[in-house]
Design a protein around this motif. Structure first.
Motif, short mmCIF file in Angstrom:
data_model
loop_
_atom_site.label_atom_id
_atom_site.label_comp_id
_atom_site.label_asym_id
_atom_site.label_seq_id
_atom_site.Cartn_x
_atom_site.Cartn_y
_atom_site.Cartn_z
N PRO A 129 0.83 -1.22 0.00
CA PRO A 129 0.00 0.00 0.00
C PRO A 129 0.86 1.26 0.00
O PRO A 129 1.97 1.28 0.55
CB PRO A 129 -0.80 -0.11 1.30
N PHE A 130 0.35 2.32 -0.62
CA PHE A 130 1.01 3.61 -0.56
C PHE A 130 -0.03 4.70 -0.83
O PHE A 130 -1.13 4.44 -1.33
CB PHE A 130 2.17 3.71 -1.56
N LEU A 465 -4.87 0.87 -1.33
CA LEU A 465 -4.92 -0.04 -0.18
C LEU A 465 -4.45 -1.43 -0.54
O LEU A 465 -3.71 -2.07 0.21
CB LEU A 465 -6.35 -0.09 0.37
N ASP A 466 -4.91 -1.93 -1.68
CA ASP A 466 -4.49 -3.22 -2.20
C ASP A 466 -4.87 -3.27 -3.67
O ASP A 466 -5.25 -2.25 -4.25
CB ASP A 466 -5.11 -4.39 -1.40
N THR A 467 -4.81 -4.42 -4.29
CA THR A 467 -5.05 -4.50 -5.73
C THR A 467 -6.51 -4.31 -6.11
O THR A 467 -6.81 -4.13 -7.29
CB THR A 467 -4.57 -5.85 -6.27
N GLN A 468 -7.41 -4.32 -5.13
CA GLN A 468 -8.83 -4.20 -5.44
C GLN A 468 -9.54 -3.05 -4.72
O GLN A 468 -10.71 -2.80 -5.00
CB GLN A 468 -9.56 -5.52 -5.11
N ASN A 469 -8.86 -2.37 -3.84
CA ASN A 469 -9.50 -1.31 -3.06
C ASN A 469 -8.64 -0.04 -3.09
O ASN A 469 -7.45 -0.07 -2.74
CB ASN A 469 -9.71 -1.75 -1.61
N LEU A 470 -9.28 1.05 -3.49
CA LEU A 470 -8.63 2.35 -3.59
C LEU A 470 -9.47 3.36 -2.82
O LEU A 470 -10.68 3.45 -3.02
CB LEU A 470 -8.48 2.75 -5.05
#
Length: 499
Positions: A129-130, A465-470
């Protein structure tokens, strides 16, 4: 942003009153002293270090390393450029072959410079995450920017005070500098072209543009000299005057995005070489790199994100800033042929391998979805079909001086999936950072608008946040209050999106 037609009637008298001494930043005794420092992500493992000096440098150099006490590496260039009417030279050095996601320390070679540091780019495909900060329409004028008593800009009551680093958005970014990894600023950087709005005892008609330019970038340096500051153009970069009927006051050296090109042209990337195993993706990425034209349009990859910066001012049909455009600024075009920017965008988006960089972000200046009157229909007609076709997740814009969030939308209709795996891009406007023109009215919310804030200065953060949640957050600048927070869910189950 803002059309200034309301000032046109009084301009002859006003211009005659704008006389006196421009209060430039003082010139250091050592003319090699670095000022206006700024970083940029220049490649998958490289960072450009740029700064200005009050003399030309025959060989700009930067010493760097992973320890502040051992700057054992050095990189140099011959890039030291200026333009008519500028007091300074822009210098650029690229630091290449950096280890990914590593803190580096650097010192610009001068007898009067200090050690600073930055975090090198994450490699494409890094799923950690960043956060990135989104700041648009930012200028520094006065202790709290241009503080206003209502949502409308009161240009007749501009405070008779000089700029200060205590601008609320600048201060918030500085105080939270360790919480984000880079800044995206697509357009309207400093508002030097609004020099005519300043009081006569501060800037004069001859030197105001340069004085504001130097002051603003000096004040931005504590942030831009530590965090990569990724820019693309806005209307306020086009010329040294934004106000109608004042083009005669603008010297030739300050027209046609001249300062913007000199300041950022050698710092921004083109497009990264694809790391995909897919042959078509690699071909498209190579094509995009050939068609890229930094600092106007280009892309870069960072961790799980592919980010494209576009030019909403020139180089497409009915572009507002180019000759014949609605803004009457007569700038550009900058491509070698009419559709170069759109061909770049198509090739670049087609190259994205979602198994490597699942999140695709496009950032530009003028929005086509807004609660106010400033909705760029030529921009929508040019860019929206490509954003939808290639499944762009988030589109970031400014120009309107407030904060807005829209549901995922295509062709002025909200995606029925909402924030749960939509096909259409989510849109935000993050133009409330603060400048001399003040804030814009909240306007009228359309059915697909979900949030608007126009009371105080604000900016946005985008949190991967991860590959599926922004997550997109809007932050009030003066106190750090969270104004709005939303999370976009995308399955990202297609390697290459074409819809």
């Amino acid at each position: 942003m803002m059309s200034l037609l309301s000032l046109a009637k009084g301009l002859p008298l006003f211009a005659a009153c704008v006389l006196g001494s421009a209060k430039y930043p003082p010139i250091p005794v050592d003319l090699t002293t670095p000022v206006q420092q700024r970083l940029a992500i220049n490649g998958p493992s490289s960072v450009s270090v740029a700064w200005n000096t009050y003399k030309v440098l025959t060989q700009p150099c930067v010493q760097y390393g992973t320890s502040p006490s051992s700057l054992s590496l050095q990189s140099c260039s011959t890039s030291s450029v200026t333009y008519p009417t500028s007091r300074t030279w822009a210098n650029v050095v690229t630091l290449a072959n950096l280890a990914p996601a590593t803190t580096y320390y650097y010192k610009i070679v001068s007898t009067n410079s200090t050690v600073e540091h930055f975090f090198s780019p994450r490699v494409a495909g890094d799923k950690k995450p960043f956060n990135m900060s989104v700041v648009i329409d930012l200028g520094v004028y006065g202790a709290n920017g241009y503080t206003i008593a209502s949502n409308k800009a009161k240009r007749d009551t501009i405070p008779f005070i000089q700029p200060s680093l205590n601008h609320t958005t600048i201060g918030r970014l500085a105080s939270t500098v360790d919480t984000y990894e880079f800044v995206v600023h697509p357009g309207d950087i400093g508002y030097a072209d609004d020099w005519i709005l300043k009081p006569a005892n501060w800037f004069d008609g001859k030197d105001g543009y340069q004085a504001i330019t130097e002051t603003f970038f000096d004040q931005l340096a504590p942030i831009a000299g530590r965090k990569p500051y990724m820019t693309s153009p806005g209307n306020h970069e086009a010329s040294c005057q934004e106000i109608p009927l004042t083009s005669g006051l603008c010297p030739a050296g300050q027209k046609n995005f001249t300062d913007f090109i000199n300041r950022f042209g050698a710092t921004m990337p083109t497009a990264f070489t694809s790391t995909s195993t897919n042959d078509t993706a690699r071909v498209n990425a190579n094509k995009a790199a050939l068609l890229a034209n930094p600092p106007f349009w280009f892309s870069f990859e960072y961790g799980m994100a592919h980010i494209v910066m576009i030019d909403t001012e020139t180089d497409f049909a009915d572009a507002p800033d180019q000759p014949g455009g609605s803004a009457s600024l007569g700038a550009g075009p900058f491509g070698s042929y009419a559709n170069e920017q759109l061909d770049f965008l198509a090739a670049d988006l087609a190259s994205v391998d979602r198994t490597i960089t699942p999140w695709v972000i496009v950032a530009g200046h003028r929005p086509w979805y807004s609660t106010g009157d400033e909705q760029c229909e030529p921009c929508r007609l040019a860019f929206e079909p490509l954003l939808y076709k290639y499944g762009v997740d988030l589109a970031i814009f400014g120009h309107v001086h407030n904060s807005q969030r829209f549901a995922p939308t295509y062709n002025k209709v909200a995606d029925p999936a909402g924030m749960n795996n939509p096909k259409a891009p989510m849109y935000i406007v993050a133009g409330g950072a603060g400048n001399i023109e003040g804030l814009s009215d909240a306007g009228t919310a359309q059915s697909y608008n979900r949030f608007v804030y126009a009371d105080e200065f604000s900016y946005a953060t985008v949190n991967f946040l991860d590959t599926q949640n922004l997550q997109v957050n809007f932050i009030r600048s003066d106190n750090g209050a969270l104004l709005d927070s939303s999370t976009l869910f995308k399955k990202h189950d297609q390697r290459f999106v074409v819809q």
